[in-house]
Enzyme design. Structure first.
Site, mmCIF file in Angstrom:
data_model
loop_
_atom_site.group_PDB
_atom_site.id
_atom_site.type_symbol
_atom_site.label_atom_id
_atom_site.label_comp_id
_atom_site.label_asym_id
_atom_site.label_seq_id
_atom_site.Cartn_x
_atom_site.Cartn_y
_atom_site.Cartn_z
ATOM 1 N N ASP A 321 0.852 -1.177 0.000
ATOM 2 C CA ASP A 321 0.000 0.000 0.000
ATOM 3 C C ASP A 321 0.893 1.233 0.000
ATOM 4 O O ASP A 321 2.068 1.155 0.359
ATOM 5 C CB ASP A 321 -0.905 -0.029 1.243
ATOM 6 C CG ASP A 321 -1.809 1.177 1.320
ATOM 7 O OD1 ASP A 321 -2.370 1.558 0.276
ATOM 8 O OD2 ASP A 321 -1.931 1.752 2.409
ATOM 9 N N THR A 323 -0.106 4.863 1.195
ATOM 10 C CA THR A 323 -0.266 5.749 2.349
ATOM 11 C C THR A 323 -0.052 5.003 3.652
ATOM 12 O O THR A 323 -0.737 4.024 3.937
ATOM 13 C CB THR A 323 -1.663 6.389 2.337
ATOM 14 O OG1 THR A 323 -1.865 7.043 1.083
ATOM 15 C CG2 THR A 323 -1.807 7.393 3.462
ATOM 16 N N ASP A 517 -1.610 -0.871 6.122
ATOM 17 C CA ASP A 517 -1.789 -0.381 7.486
ATOM 18 C C ASP A 517 -3.212 0.025 7.814
ATOM 19 O O ASP A 517 -3.517 0.311 8.970
ATOM 20 C CB ASP A 517 -0.858 0.816 7.746
ATOM 21 C CG ASP A 517 -1.403 2.103 7.139
ATOM 22 O OD1 ASP A 517 -1.962 2.041 6.021
ATOM 23 O OD2 ASP A 517 -1.284 3.158 7.778
#
Length: 774
Positions: A321, A323, A517
């Protein structure tokens, strides 16, 4: 069942109940020694009796281990141990039987001790889990079970106590030891309002904590849940060892039978079985895997089980991912632009003064940037905030707003340039308006993690062949990040379902790791072969769906985990295969009568101990992928990293002076250039000189010699050259009274060039050097 008894049962399941191996070791050792004393004393009958009793003592436990294996659906090499023990009794080779019994007990005891040693970090997680909390109410402080703490409760954490739940500092600052979660030994300070995770230790005086999560939803509880599931018994490499045993067992029996048939000697057959009794041999694989789990936990990497570790060692594709994984996950100030007659530091100070009471993530970034630069904030009056628009208030008697600007029919040239730059840099803009007119703008962007480039290079060196970004963000910023990091593919604008589909497609090609996250990453983490959650600031959902959780907010721990997994798997397979090959060679020697049963037992004992010790090498620190810093070099890195933050206003001033020259070479423009020259002379150039003569020589041994910093030194020379050129232009302008047209173009080019070189140089140092220090 009460909580304490439940915790004991969970610890027993993870780390094993009290074992009979030490008792068996004591009995077999006593029998062997006593028999040896009897033989030396001229009592062979007593010696044989003692050795026979030691052999018989081992038959029962070994038979139990065989039956346990059969109940799990496989026949291990303990079958050979039982046959060898019984065989030595039948052919009256009691000394060989006693040696096999001692070998069996020693190997089992060594393996159990190895697992206890390798698991001590995981066990420490369970043993230090907080059981109580000190609740602060109007009636005073009372001690309550930590599971009774509710969100919003005010707690007191005393010196040396473990923080029981996630929360925020409510009073004086807290000094914390976060090493249990992050693996970093240095204490950290958390001021009022900053978040604190459960499981960290108060390393200072008592402080107050406002709970933001119940115990079961807190960070440490999630880590403990993972630790309770940790173990190596289900690792595919261990099943591989069982498959080795599937052919090793019949091969051993065939060699023993053939030796008996061709030689007519049952003793030779027993000798073959004796050297084919590698009871702890195939246990070397789980020792290596559990050791890998322990090594990872020391670095702040919690791995759910041995299977995840083994799969991570075989992974070839890594999906990430953007961000919060490759980027910091929170915006930071990219640049500050000021209108004519305003200074960037003025704009930032006033913007932060208005934003200091706002909970908005962009407002927090503006305030953090002002504090990092040492700006003194004013206290605003009549502050109000409109969701989606920004904050308004009065500072120093003037009405100001920070946030989105009102749509205007005509914007000044500097403001149009800010809008264009925001599009080019994929940045958000917070406009500062005074009395209704824009006077400056703060550009913000989620920056790339400083440790991300080095981490991805280390991952490729560890065997990861394909790196792909999966993000829900827009394509433009995603492609920019992908280009900087050299990713193999970038897929932007993805919904959670699209991420799952991408993970499954990559899974068809290779063993796949997914790193994320957020809550939106949880489905993709669950769909991957190995899901890795950035748990330091990530969501509970992503951590629960993951096989591996990074408890420190550093993505380079992922490279550490992959390196440990690759090494653990290599050593596990090496131990199993190496030990078996040595056993096969000894079996051939025994079949030809070159090894008596007693000598073969001693030889096999040495083989088994050697492979177990080899497996324990995983516990040793392997730092080949992480350069070693001296304490002085690490201190210098932290010093110069802090100076980079302090020098951001110098970079802003250089850009601002160049922009002013675009409007002409009037007195205000020359004054701005003069201020830049002062900042360069008094602050920037001394910083560069100190790096050249202090930091770079300190890093040279770590990086392989002075040649490693040559390109950075060349950048220092270019910065100094541009600074001298700017100084010369100023001197000529003061002599002649103004800048000539040809000077104006060159001076503007020098300023823009200096700004570009400084930004690139700072970024390179932060990625290549500053990311080396925790």
């Amino acid at each position: 069942m009460d909580r304490s008894s439940m915790g004991k049962q969970q610890r027993r399941r993870l780390f094993g109940a009290p074992r009979l191996e030490p008792v068996l070791l004591a009995v077999t050792a006593a029998a062997l020694i006593t028999g040896g004393v009897g033989r030396l004393a001229g009592a062979p009958g007593l010696a044989d009796l003692c050795w026979a009793l030691g052999t018989v003592a081992a038959v029962g436990p070994s038979l139990g281990w065989v039956l346990a294996d059969l109940r799990r659906g496989h026949a291990g090499v303990d079958v050979i141990a039982v046959l060898a023990l019984v065989g030595t009794l039948l052919v009256h080779e009691y000394l060989a039987g006693a040696l096999i019994a001692l070998m069996l007990a020693t190997g089992r005891t060594l393996e159990a001790a190895a697992q206890r040693r390798a698991s001590r970090d995981l066990r420490a997680l369970l043993e230090r889990a907080p059981r109580t909390a000190r609740l602060l109410t109007d009636d005073g402080v009372s001690t309550v079970p930590s599971e009774q703490v509710a969100v919003g409760d005010l707690l007191v954490v005393g010196p040396g106590e473990v923080v029981p739940v996630d929360g925020r500092v409510a009073g004086t600052e807290a000094v914390l030891d976060e090493s249990a979660l992050t693996g970093e030994p240095l204490t950290v300070r958390r001021v009022q309002g900053e978040s604190v995770r459960s499981g960290v230790v108060n390393a200072g005086s008592a402080f107050e904590l406002r709970a933001t999560a119940a115990e079961q939803d807190s960070t440490y509880a999630g880590i403990v849940r993972l630790a309770r599931q940790a173990g190596a018994e289900s690792a595919p490499v261990v099943r591989l060892a069982d498959r080795y045993a599937a052919w090793f067992l019949p091969l051993s029996l065939a060699v023993a039978g053939l030796a008996w048939l061709l030689s007519g000697s049952a003793v030779r057959a027993v000798a073959v079985l004796v050297v084919a009794t590698p009871c702890p041999l195939l246990l070397a694989a789980p020792v290596a895997v559990v050791s890998g789990l322990s090594r990872a936990s020391r670095l702040g990497v919690v791995i759910r089980d041995g299977g995840a570790l083994e799969n991570l060692g075989r992974a070839r594709t890594l999906l990430l991912d953007k961000t919060g994984t490759l980027t910091a996950g929170r915006p930071r100030v990219l640049d500050v632009v000021a209108a004519p007659r305003w200074q960037p530091t003025q704009v930032l100070r006033l913007a932060a003064s208005l934003d200091q009471y706002s909970p908005h993530v962009l407002a927090e970034a503006v305030v953090d940037a002002a504090r990092e630069r040492g700006l003194r904030l004013s206290v605003p009056d009549d502050v109000s905030e409109e969701p989606g628009r920004g904050a308004a208030g009065t500072v120093a008697g003037r009405r100001m707003t920070i946030g989105r600007r009102a749509e205007a029919a005509e914007l000044p040239g500097w403001a149009r340039a800010v809008d264009n730059r925001a599009v080019l840099d994929a940045a958000a803009v917070a406009w500062l308006c005074v009395d209704g007119s824009p006077v400056g703008a703060v550009l913000l962007r989620d920056p790339l993690r400083a440790d991300a480039p080095r981490t991805l290079r280390r991952l490729r060196a560890a065997g990861i062949e394909r790196l792909v970004m999966l993000t829900g963000d827009r394509a433009e910023p995603a492609r920019e990040v992908g280009a900087v990091l050299g990713l193999d593919d970038v897929r932007a604008g993805l919904a959670p379902a699209d991420k799952v589909a991408a993970v499954r497609a990559e899974h068809e090609r290779a063993v796949t790791v997914m790193v994320g996250d957020g809550v939106n990453d949880a489905p993709a983490l669950a769909a991957a072969d190995i899901g890795v959650a950035m748990g330091a600031r990530g969501s509970t959902a992503s951590s629960e769906a993951a096989d591996i959780v990074l408890t420190t907010d550093r993505v380079d721990r992922l490279a550490d985990a992959v390196a440990i997994a690759v090494r653990a798997r290599r050593i596990a397979v090496q131990s199993a295969l190496g030990g078996m090959l040595l056993s096969l060679a000894a079996m051939v020697a025994a079949a030809f009568g070159l090894l008596a049963p007693a000598v073969g037992a001693l030889l096999q004992e040495g083989i088994d101990v050697a492979v177990i010790l080899n497996a324990l090498r995983v516990l040793r620190d392997d730092r080949r992928g992480r350069p070693q810093l001296t304490p002085s070099a690490e201190a210098l890195i932290h010093r110069f990293a802090a100076e980079h933050d302090d020098l951001q206003d110098v970079l802003d001033a250089v850009r601002d002076a160049a922009d002013r020259l675009s409007d002409g070479a009037g007195p205000q423009s020359l004054a701005a250039v003069g201020e830049v020259h002062r900042l360069l002379t008094e602050r920037l150039l001394p910083h560069e000189d100190a790096e050249e003569h202090q930091l770079y020589p300190a890093l040279a041994p770590t990086l392989g010699g002075p040649e490693a910093t040559v390109t950075m030194s060349r950048a220092h020379a270019e910065i100094a050259r541009l600074a001298r050129r700017i100084a010369t232009h100023l001197a000529l302008a003061r002599r002649d009274g103004s800048l000539s047209p040809e000077q104006l173009d060159d001076l503007r080019a020098c300023l823009y060039g200096l700004h570009t070189v400084l930004r690139l140089h700072f970024t390179q140092e932060e990625e290549s050097y500053f990311s080396l220090a925790p």
